[in-house]
Design a protein around this motif. Structure first.
Motif, PDB file in Angstrom:
ATOM      1  N   GLU A 239       0.826  -1.210   0.000  1.00 55.65           N
ATOM      2  CA  GLU A 239       0.000   0.000   0.000  1.00 55.65           C
ATOM      3  C   GLU A 239       0.861   1.261   0.000  1.00 55.65           C
ATOM      4  N   SER A 240       1.966   1.221   0.766  1.00 53.89           N
ATOM      5  CA  SER A 240       2.790   2.430   0.822  1.00 53.89           C
ATOM      6  C   SER A 240       3.741   2.520  -0.365  1.00 53.89           C
ATOM      7  N   GLU A 241       3.741   1.505  -1.214  1.00 55.21           N
ATOM      8  CA  GLU A 241       4.616   1.562  -2.376  1.00 55.21           C
ATOM      9  C   GLU A 241       3.868   1.537  -3.700  1.00 55.21           C
ATOM     10  N   GLY A 242       2.587   1.918  -3.629  1.00 59.27           N
ATOM     11  CA  GLY A 242       1.845   2.158  -4.862  1.00 59.27           C
ATOM     12  C   GLY A 242       0.975   1.021  -5.350  1.00 59.27           C
ATOM     13  N   PHE A 243       0.894  -0.066  -4.570  1.00 56.51           N
ATOM     14  CA  PHE A 243       0.142  -1.224  -5.044  1.00 56.51           C
ATOM     15  C   PHE A 243      -0.859  -1.700  -3.997  1.00 56.51           C
ATOM     16  N   ARG A 244      -1.778  -2.546  -4.430  1.00 58.21           N
ATOM     17  CA  ARG A 244      -2.771  -3.123  -3.545  1.00 58.21           C
ATOM     18  C   ARG A 244      -2.870  -4.587  -3.920  1.00 58.21           C
ATOM     19  N   LEU A 245      -2.482  -5.465  -2.991  1.00 57.88           N
ATOM     20  CA  LEU A 245      -2.509  -6.904  -3.267  1.00 57.88           C
ATOM     21  C   LEU A 245      -3.944  -7.399  -3.139  1.00 57.88           C
ATOM     22  N   ILE A 246      -4.519  -7.871  -4.257  1.00 56.40           N
ATOM     23  CA  ILE A 246      -5.936  -8.265  -4.231  1.00 56.40           C
ATOM     24  C   ILE A 246      -6.135  -9.766  -4.453  1.00 56.40           C
ATOM     25  N   GLY A 247      -5.085 -10.480  -4.818  1.00 57.95           N
ATOM     26  CA  GLY A 247      -5.261 -11.914  -5.034  1.00 57.95           C
ATOM     27  C   GLY A 247      -3.931 -12.650  -5.015  1.00 57.95           C
ATOM     28  N   ILE A 248      -3.962 -13.878  -4.484  1.00 54.27           N
ATOM     29  CA  ILE A 248      -2.771 -14.740  -4.488  1.00 54.27           C
ATOM     30  C   ILE A 248      -3.206 -16.073  -5.100  1.00 54.27           C
ATOM     31  N   PHE A 249      -2.417 -16.559  -6.028  1.00 55.97           N
ATOM     32  CA  PHE A 249      -2.774 -17.783  -6.748  1.00 55.97           C
ATOM     33  C   PHE A 249      -1.688 -18.840  -6.642  1.00 55.97           C
ATOM     34  N   ASP A 250      -2.122 -20.075  -6.656  1.00 58.17           N
ATOM     35  CA  ASP A 250      -1.193 -21.196  -6.694  1.00 58.17           C
ATOM     36  C   ASP A 250      -1.919 -22.356  -7.371  1.00 58.17           C
ATOM     37  N   ASN A 251      -1.177 -23.392  -7.770  1.00 56.72           N
ATOM     38  CA  ASN A 251      -1.863 -24.544  -8.359  1.00 56.72           C
ATOM     39  C   ASN A 251      -1.748 -25.798  -7.497  1.00 56.72           C
ATOM     40  N   SER A 252      -1.102 -25.654  -6.335  1.00 56.20           N
ATOM     41  CA  SER A 252      -0.922 -26.818  -5.490  1.00 56.20           C
ATOM     42  C   SER A 252      -2.075 -26.939  -4.486  1.00 56.20           C
ATOM     43  N   PRO A 253      -2.728 -28.126  -4.441  1.00 58.53           N
ATOM     44  CA  PRO A 253      -3.877 -28.322  -3.551  1.00 58.53           C
ATOM     45  C   PRO A 253      -3.556 -28.015  -2.083  1.00 58.53           C
ATOM     46  N   GLU A 254      -2.294 -28.234  -1.664  1.00 58.36           N
ATOM     47  CA  GLU A 254      -1.951 -27.959  -0.261  1.00 58.36           C
ATOM     48  C   GLU A 254      -1.936 -26.465   0.038  1.00 58.36           C
TER      49      GLU A 254
END
Lengths: 213, 213
Positions: free
Chosen positions: B106-121
């Motif tokens: 947030e303080s560096e110009g971005f907003r993390l809105i999603g995290i993705f992975d393909n591993s079921p764990e």
């Protein structure tokens, strides 16, 4: 003066990229590559690559190209990857944990022999097959194990005092993720900085600059 | 052509350092700084700093120096830090987890809105106040949420296909920790690379080069 003393940092910074690419070729079973092909794949000119490699004596044969495994080994030797420099890591927070577990130190010239923190919750924790040690035992550890490189995954506020202690214990090589400016304070130290925030802010600038056009 | 179009990458790369240092001064309660003092602390010349800032119109007054909070805000604006660009992160392994939790987007110009992975764990795991999503739902997510930046904390082998998918979904900005060469494949994309292995190998070269002297 040896030939190596003249090598510029920009040449040196290209070597790991050559090395990585050659490892990749080796894994794919490629045994020989022409300098033109190598350069196309790397987005450089063939003459640039030849010039870079000539700094170290030159490899490959006119009209024959490079033998992948041989060039790979040669560049690995130039990089000193067999050095296995004993290394200690400071800070077992999110970043320290990632660096400790994510990096393959052994294949990149280092050997992680100790991880330190000052937080009671982290001391004793298992990480990268090592137990996180109390930074209070640092001096004794260094005198016995003689690490030559230190990784800083600590906040800027903690880095100054720690750097002073390590410098006094004879450590001159740092992989620095903190915002503490080690090179300014210790001009004779070898410092590689990784400033993740700066990289992110640079990206932000480039995106907003692009959108403004 | 606007003034900004001429700014070189080396100037741009110094801006985050100025910004960080000014934030640090602000936190210490410093309200004003002369260009000489600023330059000494940063290890640059006063004229270099003036030249850099002049690319953006120049700030400060002859003989008076800079007002810290004002210059800080100005540089923050130049960097576009209020952009809050919606961002998605790929790979919830050690590195992805560290980047997701360690960085203050947030303080560096971005907003993390999603995290993705393909591993079921990893899918469903909580990380940086987000639930790790299945990469299978990426297209739907992007169409709805319109992220503009993607962070690659995935292995090289996974990066190619992912990059192609994202590029086709309109994403042109990448913070790339993988060894996949995004710029070669997509010359119109904005890519900031963080190659931790290269940094470590460069350090190895410098240490072994120094020991050889």
């Amino acid at each position: 003066m040896s030939r190596r003393e003249k090598v510029s940092m920009s040449v040196i910074r290209r070597l790991p990229r050559y090395y990585r690419f050659l490892i990749h070729l080796k894994e794919k079973g490629v045994t020989r590559i022409s300098s033109t092909e190598l350069s196309t794949k790397l987005g450089l000119t063939a003459s640039q690559i030849r010039q870079d490699l000539n700094c170290f004596g030159g490899f490959g044969q006119q009209g024959y190209g490079y033998i992948v495994s041989q060039l790979c080994d040669e560049i690995g030797n130039i990089l000193g990857l067999s050095g296995k420099y004993p290394t200690i890591l400071f800070g077992a927070g999110n970043l320290g944990r990632a660096i400790g577990t994510h990096m393959s130190f052994e294949s990149e010239g280092f050997r992680l022999i100790g991880i330190f923190d000052n937080s009671p919750e982290r001391i004793g924790m298992e990480l990268a097959n090592l137990k996180v040690r109390d930074v209070a035992g640092l001096e004794e550890f260094c005198k016995k194990e003689k690490p030559v490189m230190a990784i800083f995954c600590v906040p800027r506020t903690a880095a100054g005092e720690l750097a002073e202690q390590l410098y006094n214990l004879g450590i001159r090589n740092f992989w620095n993720f903190s915002h503490y400016d080690l090179s300014m304070r210790y001009p004779d130290a070898i410092v590689e900085n990784v400033h993740l925030n700066d990289s992110l802010m640079t990206l932000c600038y480039r995106i907003s600059d692009q959108s403004a056009k």
